[in-house]
Design an enzyme around this catalytic site. Structure first.
Site, PDB file in Angstrom:
ATOM      1  N   ASP A 153      14.442  10.835   9.173  1.00  0.00           N
ATOM      2  CA  ASP A 153      13.000  10.705   8.973  1.00  0.00           C
ATOM      3  C   ASP A 153      12.332  12.062   8.725  1.00  0.00           C
ATOM      4  O   ASP A 153      11.157  12.242   9.026  1.00  0.00           O
ATOM      5  CB  ASP A 153      12.355   9.998  10.182  1.00  0.00           C
ATOM      6  CG  ASP A 153      10.960   9.490   9.882  1.00  0.00           C
ATOM      7  OD1 ASP A 153      10.683   9.156   8.712  1.00  0.00           O
ATOM      8  OD2 ASP A 153      10.128   9.425  10.816  1.00  0.00           O
ATOM      9  N   ASP A 191      15.556   5.133   4.545  1.00  0.00           N
ATOM     10  CA  ASP A 191      14.845   6.355   4.111  1.00  0.00           C
ATOM     11  C   ASP A 191      15.771   7.504   3.711  1.00  0.00           C
ATOM     12  O   ASP A 191      15.300   8.539   3.237  1.00  0.00           O
ATOM     13  CB  ASP A 191      13.879   6.876   5.183  1.00  0.00           C
ATOM     14  CG  ASP A 191      12.782   5.887   5.524  1.00  0.00           C
ATOM     15  OD1 ASP A 191      12.457   5.048   4.666  1.00  0.00           O
ATOM     16  OD2 ASP A 191      12.268   5.930   6.657  1.00  0.00           O
ATOM     17  N   ASP A 343       5.582   1.839  14.736  1.00  0.00           N
ATOM     18  CA  ASP A 343       5.980   2.881  13.805  1.00  0.00           C
ATOM     19  C   ASP A 343       5.760   4.271  14.375  1.00  0.00           C
ATOM     20  O   ASP A 343       6.233   5.262  13.820  1.00  0.00           O
ATOM     21  CB  ASP A 343       5.172   2.775  12.507  1.00  0.00           C
ATOM     22  CG  ASP A 343       5.461   1.502  11.746  1.00  0.00           C
ATOM     23  OD1 ASP A 343       6.606   1.041  11.761  1.00  0.00           O
ATOM     24  OD2 ASP A 343       4.522   0.964  11.129  1.00  0.00           O
TER      25      ASP A 343
END
Length: 362
Positions: A153, A191, A343
């Site tokens: 991330d 991601d 999140d």
């Protein structure tokens, strides 16, 4: 690769809890046969026509009739429902909460992915096998998310992962060992491709090499696994750019990949994602057998204004998880992100928030 076989590891399974994801985002051969899970590699692919799935024929027996304009189906009973998810645990522990019936019926009762985000390679084989063996015993297909890539991330809300790529390789080896021989869907590192811009060119190439290796290892060790690579979503990189990145990461190679996934932890409408994944697959020049899976867990109201992604208000759960939705080159609609797990803005990333879950479900 882990030296212990799955059979040896199985003796210690019950004492080892299953990892839950922080993202903001062995039964015997007879049991496999009874469940329709034949050990060995999937049957050969065939080029899909409109309305067909790209999944092997062994995965498509008895697929439901559905497609554009069809009523929203009930959850697909062939997908594995993990009994130890955070939302299921909350439902068990809060029988008197007035939000419970809505959260139970619209989120907890629907199969969702199980995330493996702890980079501890010593325990991952047993934790993975605890899920896959239980699913195989039920004749159901689990969805597992591998989420330990280094510099995960880009160091943001879901920062973490393996210490380095050598440690990641060891973790992948042991993750693959736990998968067994039954059917399983692997979502490989959300991601990790679309967001790779935060890395230097050298580090990006090294990551893509590691991802290509990860897919090869999983498919070699776990013959029933289908491995999907990160395609971001329709509001992120355009299809040609994303396709170029995916090719570098090994996603177009049948020995490492079965296709791509999109919209994980995001909110873009299913129709937009279907168009997008087809464009990406075409731009990749992917094999005919490659397909896509789309995360529909929170896209019921589409994306929020301004591209907000961190627990935005006004979103709703999307279409229930289903295999073979009747869209060409779409293998499944899945709930990869469990609705209600934050999140990072409505709580710590990956932690279940009943208030957020209720908002999404009602």
């Amino acid at each position: 690769m882990a030296a212990a076989s799955v059979a040896v590891v199985a003796a210690a399974l019950t004492a080892d809890p299953v990892a839950q994801g922080p993202h903001a985002r062995a039964p015997r051969a007879e049991a496999f046969q009874q469940a329709g899970l034949v050990p060995g590699r999937a049957l050969p692919f065939h080029a899909p026509r409109i309305g067909e799935t790209s999944l092997p024929r062994a995965w498509t027996a008895g697929k439901p009739a559905s497609g554009p304009g069809a009523a929203v189906p009930a959850p697909d009973g062939r997908l594995y429902l993990h009994p130890d998810s955070q939302v299921v645990e909350w439902v068990r522990k809060n029988p008197g909460d007035p939000r419970r019936p809505v959260i139970d019926s619209r989120i907890a009762s629907r199969p969702a992915a199980v995330w493996f985000a702890d980079p501890n390679a010593a325990t991952v084989t047993a934790r993975v096998h605890a899920v896959t063996s239980r699913a195989a015993g039920q004749g159901r297909t689990p969805v597992l998310v591998a989420y330990t890539i280094p510099h995960r991330d880009c160091g943001q809300y879901s920062a973490g992962g393996a210490e380095d790529l050598s440690a990641y390789d060891r973790w992948i080896d042991r993750f693959a060992t736990g998968l067994g021989t039954g059917r399983v869907i692997v979502i490989l590192e959300p991601d990790s491709v679309a967001q790779a811009y935060c890395l230097s060119e050298e580090d990006r190439k090294a990551r893509f090499t590691a991802l290509a290796r990860a897919g090869r290892v999983i498919k070699r060790v776990a013959p029933g696994a289908r491995v999907y690579y990160d395609a971001g979503h329709s509001g992120w990189n355009d299809a040609p750019k994303q396709a170029g990145l995916l090719r570098q990461a090994g996603a177009a190679a049948p020995e490492s990949s079965d296709g791509i996934f999109s919209n994980v932890s995001n909110f873009h409408r299913t129709a937009d994602e279907v168009r997008y994944v087809r464009e990406v697959l075409a731009a990749m020049d992917a094999p005919a057998g490659h397909g896509a899976v789309i995360d529909t867990s929170r896209n019921g109201n589409g994306p929020p204004p301004g591209g907000k992604w961190c627990d935005p208000p006004g979103r709703k759960v999307g279409r229930a998880p289903v295999l073979f939705p009747g869209e060409a080159r779409v293998d499944a609609y899945l709930w990869v992100k469990l609705p209600g797990e934050a999140d990072g803005c409505r709580g710590k990333a990956g932690v279940f928030s009943p208030s957020y879950a209720y908002e999404l479900a009602r």
